[in-house]
Design a protein around this motif. Structure first.
Motif, PDB file in Angstrom:
ATOM      1  N   GLU A 471       0.855  -1.235   0.109  1.00  0.00           N
ATOM      2  CA  GLU A 471       0.085  -0.006   0.000  1.00  0.00           C
ATOM      3  C   GLU A 471       0.845   1.329  -0.043  1.00  0.00           C
ATOM      4  OE1 GLU A 471      -3.345  -0.010  -0.402  1.00  0.00           O
ATOM      5  OE2 GLU A 471      -3.280  -2.366  -0.445  1.00  0.00           O
ATOM      6  N   TYR A 472       1.381   1.715  -1.135  1.00  0.00           N
ATOM      7  CA  TYR A 472       2.166   2.722  -1.246  1.00  0.00           C
ATOM      8  C   TYR A 472       1.321   4.003  -1.891  1.00  0.00           C
ATOM      9  CZ  TYR A 472       6.226  -0.093  -0.184  1.00  0.00           C
ATOM     10  OH  TYR A 472       7.093  -0.908   0.556  1.00  0.00           O
ATOM     11  N   GLY A 473       0.125   3.586  -2.137  1.00  0.00           N
ATOM     12  CA  GLY A 473      -0.702   4.812  -3.232  1.00  0.00           C
ATOM     13  C   GLY A 473      -0.494   6.027  -2.473  1.00  0.00           C
ATOM     14  N   ASP A 474      -0.624   6.338  -1.077  1.00  0.00           N
ATOM     15  CA  ASP A 474      -0.673   7.458  -0.443  1.00  0.00           C
ATOM     16  C   ASP A 474       0.444   8.404  -0.671  1.00  0.00           C
ATOM     17  OD1 ASP A 474       0.617   5.655   1.205  1.00  0.00           O
ATOM     18  OD2 ASP A 474       0.116   6.713   2.983  1.00  0.00           O
ATOM     19  N   VAL A 475       1.782   7.619  -0.234  1.00  0.00           N
ATOM     20  CA  VAL A 475       2.865   8.273  -0.476  1.00  0.00           C
ATOM     21  C   VAL A 475       3.354   8.577  -1.705  1.00  0.00           C
ATOM     22  CG1 VAL A 475       4.463   6.260  -0.570  1.00  0.00           C
ATOM     23  CG2 VAL A 475       5.191   8.475   0.449  1.00  0.00           C
ATOM     24  N   LEU A 476       3.141   7.900  -2.791  1.00  0.00           N
ATOM     25  CA  LEU A 476       3.384   8.218  -4.125  1.00  0.00           C
ATOM     26  C   LEU A 476       2.599   9.371  -4.725  1.00  0.00           C
ATOM     27  CD1 LEU A 476       3.411   4.516  -5.869  1.00  0.00           C
ATOM     28  CD2 LEU A 476       5.437   6.046  -5.368  1.00  0.00           C
ATOM     29  N   LYS A 477       1.116   9.470  -4.171  1.00  0.00           N
ATOM     30  CA  LYS A 477       0.235  10.558  -4.722  1.00  0.00           C
ATOM     31  C   LYS A 477       0.892  11.736  -4.182  1.00  0.00           C
ATOM     32  CE  LYS A 477      -4.441  12.189  -4.537  1.00  0.00           C
ATOM     33  NZ  LYS A 477      -5.756  12.140  -3.873  1.00  0.00           N
ATOM     34  N   GLU A 478       1.438  11.776  -2.925  1.00  0.00           N
ATOM     35  CA  GLU A 478       1.802  13.101  -2.393  1.00  0.00           C
ATOM     36  C   GLU A 478       3.046  13.385  -3.018  1.00  0.00           C
ATOM     37  OE1 GLU A 478       2.431  12.931   1.929  1.00  0.00           O
ATOM     38  OE2 GLU A 478       0.445  11.704   2.138  1.00  0.00           O
ATOM     39  N   ALA A 479       3.993  12.572  -3.293  1.00  0.00           N
ATOM     40  CA  ALA A 479       5.297  12.627  -4.098  1.00  0.00           C
ATOM     41  C   ALA A 479       4.928  13.340  -5.436  1.00  0.00           C
ATOM     42  CB  ALA A 479       6.113  11.558  -3.965  1.00  0.00           C
ATOM     43  N   ASN A 480       3.960  12.948  -6.113  1.00  0.00           N
ATOM     44  CA  ASN A 480       3.759  13.460  -7.443  1.00  0.00           C
ATOM     45  C   ASN A 480       3.252  14.755  -7.389  1.00  0.00           C
ATOM     46  OD1 ASN A 480       4.289  11.221  -8.918  1.00  0.00           O
ATOM     47  ND2 ASN A 480       2.288  10.183  -8.687  1.00  0.00           N
ATOM     48  N   GLU A 481       2.360  15.076  -6.442  1.00  0.00           N
ATOM     49  CA  GLU A 481       2.010  16.575  -6.132  1.00  0.00           C
ATOM     50  C   GLU A 481       3.112  17.276  -5.811  1.00  0.00           C
ATOM     51  OE1 GLU A 481      -0.750  16.080  -2.939  1.00  0.00           O
ATOM     52  OE2 GLU A 481      -2.312  15.142  -4.320  1.00  0.00           O
ATOM     53  N   GLU A 482       4.130  16.830  -5.147  1.00  0.00           N
ATOM     54  CA  GLU A 482       5.329  17.800  -4.998  1.00  0.00           C
ATOM     55  C   GLU A 482       6.324  17.600  -5.848  1.00  0.00           C
ATOM     56  OE1 GLU A 482       5.943  19.830  -2.197  1.00  0.00           O
ATOM     57  OE2 GLU A 482       3.768  19.262  -1.214  1.00  0.00           O
ATOM     58  N   ARG A 483       6.184  16.923  -7.072  1.00  0.00           N
ATOM     59  CA  ARG A 483       7.040  16.728  -8.114  1.00  0.00           C
ATOM     60  C   ARG A 483       8.639  16.045  -7.515  1.00  0.00           C
ATOM     61  NH1 ARG A 483       6.765  21.970 -11.981  1.00  0.00           N
ATOM     62  NH2 ARG A 483       4.424  21.732 -12.347  1.00  0.00           N
ATOM     63  N   ILE A 484       8.340  15.079  -6.901  1.00  0.00           N
ATOM     64  CA  ILE A 484       9.312  14.274  -6.380  1.00  0.00           C
ATOM     65  C   ILE A 484       9.403  13.092  -7.046  1.00  0.00           C
ATOM     66  CG2 ILE A 484      10.478  13.152  -4.267  1.00  0.00           C
ATOM     67  CD1 ILE A 484       8.895  15.217  -2.672  1.00  0.00           C
ATOM     68  N   ASN A 498       9.167  -6.871  -8.903  1.00  0.00           N
ATOM     69  CA  ASN A 498       7.695  -6.227  -9.389  1.00  0.00           C
ATOM     70  C   ASN A 498       7.390  -4.910  -8.477  1.00  0.00           C
ATOM     71  OD1 ASN A 498       7.410  -8.295 -11.367  1.00  0.00           O
ATOM     72  ND2 ASN A 498       6.373  -9.642  -9.914  1.00  0.00           N
ATOM     73  N   LEU A 499       7.419  -4.965  -7.237  1.00  0.00           N
ATOM     74  CA  LEU A 499       7.103  -3.777  -6.325  1.00  0.00           C
ATOM     75  C   LEU A 499       8.032  -2.404  -6.671  1.00  0.00           C
ATOM     76  CD1 LEU A 499       5.773  -2.328  -4.041  1.00  0.00           C
ATOM     77  CD2 LEU A 499       7.529  -3.699  -2.582  1.00  0.00           C
ATOM     78  N   LEU A 500       9.294  -2.881  -6.939  1.00  0.00           N
ATOM     79  CA  LEU A 500      10.328  -1.834  -7.278  1.00  0.00           C
ATOM     80  C   LEU A 500      10.059  -1.328  -8.635  1.00  0.00           C
ATOM     81  CD1 LEU A 500      13.380  -3.416  -5.921  1.00  0.00           C
ATOM     82  CD2 LEU A 500      12.026  -1.571  -5.069  1.00  0.00           C
ATOM     83  N   LYS A 501       9.524  -1.995  -9.590  1.00  0.00           N
ATOM     84  CA  LYS A 501       9.242  -1.814 -10.958  1.00  0.00           C
ATOM     85  C   LYS A 501       7.832  -0.610 -10.770  1.00  0.00           C
ATOM     86  CE  LYS A 501       7.894  -3.158 -15.588  1.00  0.00           C
ATOM     87  NZ  LYS A 501       7.885  -4.203 -16.496  1.00  0.00           N
ATOM     88  N   TYR A 502       6.982  -1.130  -9.983  1.00  0.00           N
ATOM     89  CA  TYR A 502       5.750  -0.473  -9.776  1.00  0.00           C
ATOM     90  C   TYR A 502       6.072   0.932  -9.149  1.00  0.00           C
ATOM     91  CZ  TYR A 502       1.708   1.187  -7.161  1.00  0.00           C
ATOM     92  OH  TYR A 502       0.931   1.804  -6.241  1.00  0.00           O
ATOM     93  N   LEU A 503       6.948   0.947  -8.083  1.00  0.00           N
ATOM     94  CA  LEU A 503       7.149   2.233  -7.393  1.00  0.00           C
ATOM     95  C   LEU A 503       8.038   3.155  -8.278  1.00  0.00           C
ATOM     96  CD1 LEU A 503       8.773   0.840  -4.102  1.00  0.00           C
ATOM     97  CD2 LEU A 503       6.326   1.895  -4.491  1.00  0.00           C
ATOM     98  N   ALA A 504       8.729   2.680  -9.392  1.00  0.00           N
ATOM     99  CA  ALA A 504       9.459   3.621 -10.050  1.00  0.00           C
ATOM    100  C   ALA A 504       8.504   4.079 -11.249  1.00  0.00           C
ATOM    101  CB  ALA A 504      10.799   2.964 -10.726  1.00  0.00           C
ATOM    102  N   GLU A 505       7.719   3.429 -11.622  1.00  0.00           N
ATOM    103  CA  GLU A 505       6.725   3.710 -12.659  1.00  0.00           C
ATOM    104  C   GLU A 505       5.876   4.869 -12.208  1.00  0.00           C
ATOM    105  OE1 GLU A 505       4.917   0.172 -13.997  1.00  0.00           O
ATOM    106  OE2 GLU A 505       6.700  -0.272 -15.355  1.00  0.00           O
ATOM    107  N   GLU A 506       5.241   4.477 -11.161  1.00  0.00           N
ATOM    108  CA  GLU A 506       4.462   5.406 -10.301  1.00  0.00           C
ATOM    109  C   GLU A 506       5.017   6.920  -9.814  1.00  0.00           C
ATOM    110  OE1 GLU A 506       1.126   5.399 -10.335  1.00  0.00           O
ATOM    111  OE2 GLU A 506       1.196   3.649 -11.384  1.00  0.00           O
ATOM    112  N   GLY A 507       6.342   6.599  -9.588  1.00  0.00           N
ATOM    113  CA  GLY A 507       7.173   7.728  -8.973  1.00  0.00           C
ATOM    114  C   GLY A 507       7.782   8.410 -10.142  1.00  0.00           C
ATOM    115  N   GLY A 508       7.834   8.532 -11.210  1.00  0.00           N
ATOM    116  CA  GLY A 508       8.240   9.090 -12.454  1.00  0.00           C
ATOM    117  C   GLY A 508       9.581   8.986 -12.787  1.00  0.00           C
ATOM    118  N   GLY A 509      10.229   7.794 -12.057  1.00  0.00           N
ATOM    119  CA  GLY A 509      11.866   7.540 -12.391  1.00  0.00           C
ATOM    120  C   GLY A 509      11.918   6.303 -13.153  1.00  0.00           C
TER     121      GLY A 509
END
Length: 892
Positions: A471-484, A498-509
């Motif tokens: 459950e990383y949705g909340d932190v990823l959403k906040e990060a996108n709003e702050e352009r992190i 798979n988790l790390l790939k998901y985090l990078a894709e959602e995190g813009g990296g």
């Protein structure tokens, strides 16, 4: 002054004696050092009175260990002269300059006599002139089995493909067997097992060279019976002449395929190798007129190549060309390396495209699995990667390092990256701990970056495990709003890819996975540049011609084909930007660097970005122009270099057709470690120059000779010097020099310390020059003369005034006596007048008596007036004398 100019001297007898011990501690005599110290100590202890002793040690040069003194203590040898040769001539010359002049002189030479530099017999006239008593203690050494390579003969120049001979000469004082190996560069060419006879033996090898340039050879022997191993290797070289050769270095297989096709079409002489096989010495690099790299990462190139690259281009007129790709330029780690120094572009963005402030958070797993099992653990590589990331940041950027296991901890709270050394020291302290819990650490990193004022905020997460939390949705959403942005690195098969790939894709990296642990540092450094989103450009554009250049001759008409991408960089201030992108980033840049030239092509040559260029009909012409421009030379072939080695000295001669009197010639010598020394060559006749340089270490030296007219270089030539082992390790052919020295100077050989002072030396007559004494006396008299004249002194006047004072004193005495007589007469007169008055009253009638009394009175009055006048005259004369006296006192 006349006496001073006459050069008058007096002769004195001096009984002092000065004895100087001269001890040889060169390589051939080093085993006798301890015995030599004992010999000198015993001799000094038994030194007679009125003797002074000094100690000097020598090899190639000399060191004075003990100054002349009457002390009978010697504390041993502390200095170490250059021991690679024996120069007795220089040692005696230095000893003669050390002797005190006013003493009898005795020189005690302790040596094996194996002189291999200079000639000690040249000192005989000086020894005789100074009347030096020469005593020689000759060290006799026991013979030990010795075999060495005396010489290797090889043709100076060879033709490619022709067979030639390598003749090896071996000297031995024992009959034995040996293994002889012949190496060319790092390749073993031949090997023989041979029987070696006592004396000199010759062995012949055959070889063929299929490539050009200076080729080094090394002969190594391994004798069955031997004592010294330093003389078992010998170096030589030859020059295989051919047309200019190009070295093509690929980052990965196939990266240089398109360039290979171009070189083949142009009939270029080239060699293709992988990045791991890059040359490791300057001598190997000088075989090539130009070196090209295609999408090469800096970590794949050996350090020796990097250390010699600048010298190769700047000092030896080499050419360096770098082509792009995702593992080159900034993404290839070229920042602050010799690649960046030599190339005409900076790796980071500058000017109007300068990257704004960046804040980077490194979130590193330091759980137990990160430290397991391997020789170099994953955690050690992660720490190395973090340190490399710190080096990549600018002083304006911020960095924070957060480690996690079951919990998290800030090793380095988010801070400015100026103090890189301190940050690295803290990174080194990271140790292995418990389990893996990613989410809390990731949340903490996001919270920390929120408050940063940086324009670019990026997180790199590295782990080799998984925590089961999805459950990383909340932190990823906040990060996108702050352009992190977030990039992830998974290490090993146990990582939750798979988790790390998901985090990078959602995190813009970007996400990375590696089983090769050594990729981790490279990934971190590359990721920092990618996070700026300006270096990697994957888009189609048409290069613009920015400035006219010889490289575009016959190419620029009709425009350029489009390219599909490039790596951005910034052109250096004095570089020529030939082609640029649609955003004015340099694509093709060239410049002169020292004697050489370099070119940067920021797109690739493997077809990913240059697919349209490969099918263009002018691509071959473009690269022909690039190569021709980069390997242009200064009058190549117009000068000849000749080098002769004598001991550790290289005698360099250079001859040129240029007879100009304004021309200057310099030689640059570079050893295998990259240490450079420059030597101005002196003109010995028009067009011919020479100089001598001392070489320190055994090995190959690269030599570059350049002609200058003013500040302009008009010609350069390259060569090689092969420095051998010291001649101290060769057999000495005694020609009786020590014996002749003793005979010519009427000296003696001694065998013990008691014999040093056994002979009495003649007393020394010393002449003392009185010139300085007379000059001092003249100076004193001169000062007296100045004082006499300046103060207006007159000794005759003193004498005259003294006589005058005597006369005045006499007159004063007479005046006093006269005054006293006058007073007596006046008193007598007064008494008579009184009597006469009384008598007059009584006897007024007697006229005759009155007349007599009047006559007497007149007479007394007359005498009284006369006396008064004389007293006035005397008083006047005394006043005049007093005035004269006062005047003299004032004059004084």
């Amino acid at each position: 002054m006349c006496l001073a100019l006459s050069g008058i001297t007096i002769k004195l007898n001096i009984n002092d004696t000065a004895t100087l011990f001269l001890l040889d501690i060169s390589e051939s005599n080093k085993e006798f050092k301890g015995e030599g110290e004992k010999f000198i100590n015993e001799a000094i202890e038994n030194m007679p009175k009125k003797n002074k002793a000094a100690v000097m040690v020598f090899g190639e040069d000399t060191i004075l260990e003990k100054f002349f003194s009457e002390g009978r203590n010697f504390n041993g040898i502390s200095g170490t002269p250059v021991s690679t040769s024996t120069n007795v001539e220089n040692a005696i010359t230095q000893a003669l300059a050390t002797f005190p002049e006013q003493s009898a002189k005795r020189l005690v030479i302790i040596t094996d006599g194996e002189e291999n530099k200079g000639s000690l017999l040249k000192t005989v006239p000086s020894l005789e002139q100074q009347n030096v008593d020469v005593k020689v203690y000759k060290v006799n050494k026991s013979e030990k089995p010795e075999v060495y390579v005396d010489n290797v003969k090889i043709p100076e120049r060879i033709n490619i493909g022709d067979e030639f001979s390598v003749v090896v000469s071996i000297e031995s004082n024992v009959k034995t067997s040996a293994n002889i190996s012949l190496y060319s560069d790092r390749t073993k060419k031949a090997e023989q097992n041979v029987d070696i006879e006592k004396g000199r033996s010759n062995f012949v090898f055959k070889d063929i060279q299929n490539s050009g340039g200076f080729k080094s050879y090394r002969v190594v022997i391994e004798p069955l019976l031997d004592t010294e191993g330093k003389n078992n290797e010998y170096l030589a070289f030859t020059n295989a002449e051919e047309k200019p050769k190009i070295l093509l270095i690929e980052g990965k297989d196939g990266e240089g395929r398109e360039l290979e096709n171009i070189f083949s079409a142009l009939s270029m002489n080239y060699k293709k190798i992988g990045a791991k096989e890059a040359p490791r010495s300057l001598k190997e690099m000088l075989e090539f007129k130009s070196i090209l790299t295609t999408n090469v990462h800096i970590d794949d190139i050996n350090k020796e190549f990097l250390n010699n690259l600048e010298t190769y281009v700047k000092d030896y007129s080499g050419s360096f060309i770098a082509t792009g790709g995702e593992d080159s330029f900034a993404l290839g780690g070229y920042l602050n390396t010799p690649f960046e120094k030599v190339l005409p572009v900076y790796m980071d963005m500058r000017g109007k495209k300068e990257i704004p402030k960046m804040a980077l958070a490194l979130v590193i797993d330091h759980s137990g699995s990160m430290g397991g099992g391997e020789a170099v653990t994953k955690l050690e590589l992660a720490k190395e990667a973090a340190e490399k990331a710190v080096d990549t940041l600018r002083p304006v950027d911020d960095i924070g390092v957060l480690t996690f296991d079951d919990s998290f901890d800030w090793v380095i709270p988010l801070q400015n990256s100026k103090d890189k050394a301190s940050i690295k020291d803290k990174i080194k302290t990271i140790g292995v701990r418990g389990g893996t819990s990613i989410y809390p650490a990731l949340r903490e990193a996001y919270n920390s970056l929120k408050s940063s004022d940086a324009k670019i905020k990026h997180i790199i997460l590295l782990t080799d495990g998984q925590d089961g939390f999805n459950e990383y949705g909340d932190v990823l959403k906040e990060a996108n709003e702050e352009r992190i942005t977030l990039s992830t690195v998974s290490v090993g098969e146990d990582a939750d890819k798979n988790l790390l790939k998901y985090l990078a894709e959602e995190g813009g990296g970007r996400t990375y996975h590696t089983d090769i642990y050594t990729d981790i540092p490279r990934i971190f450094a590359k990721e920092i540049f990618l996070s700026a989103k300006v270096y990697l450009n994957n888009r189609e554009f048409t290069p613009k011609i920015t400035s006219p250049h010889n490289i575009l001759s016959g190419v620029s008409e009709g425009g350029m084909p489009s390219l599909l991408g490039y790596i951005a960089s910034s052109a250096k201030e004095t570089a020529s930007i030939i082609l640029s992108s649609d955003e004015d980033d340099p694509i093709l840049t060239a410049w002169q660097y020292g004697l050489g030239r370099s070119v940067a092509w920021n797109s690739d040559m493997a077809g990913r970005w240059s697919k349209n260029l490969a099918g263009w009909n002018k691509t071959t012409k473009l690269w022909q122009n690039i190569l021709n421009w980069s390997i242009e030379n200064y009058g190549h072939g117009e000068g000849t270099i000749n080098v002769e080695l004598k001991g550790n000295q290289a005698f360099i001669e250079y001859e040129t057709k240029n007879k100009s009197e304004e021309a200057k010639v310099n030689a640059l010598v570079t050893d295998d470690n990259g240490e450079k020394r420059e030597l101005p060559l002196e003109a010995i006749k028009p067009g011919k120059y020479s100089g001598v340089m001392d070489l320190k270490n055994i090995g190959f030296y690269s030599l570059n000779v350049r002609e200058l007219e003013g500040d302009n270089i008009v010609n350069t030539q390259n060569s090689t010097i092969a420095m051998q082992y010291s001649p101290e390790y060769k057999f000495f052919k005694d020609e009786g020099a020590l014996e002749r020295l003793v005979v010519d100077t009427k000296g003696a050989f001694i065998k013990s310390s008691e014999e040093v002072f056994s002979s009495e030396l003649n007393s020394v007559w010393s002449r003392i020059d009185l010139t300085n004494t007379f000059l001092v006396m003249a100076l004193i008299l001169f000062m007296i003369d100045i004082a006499y004249r300046r103060l207006n002194l007159d000794f005759k006047l003193f004498k005259k005034n003294k006589e005058k004072f005597k006369d005045i004193n006499k007159k004063k005495v007479k005046s006093k006596k006269f005054k006293l007589n006058t007073e007596i007469k006046d008193n007598s007169l007064k008494e008579n007048k009184s009597k006469w008055g009384e008598s007059s009253n009584k006897n007024s009638e007697e006229g005759l008596e009155d007349k007599k009394m009047k006559s007497t009175k007149d007479k007394l009055n007359k005498n009284s007036h006369s006396s008064s006048r004389r007293e006035k005259e005397k008083s006047s004369r005394l006043d005049t004398a007093s005035l004269l006296k006062k005047k003299e006192e004032r004059n004084k």
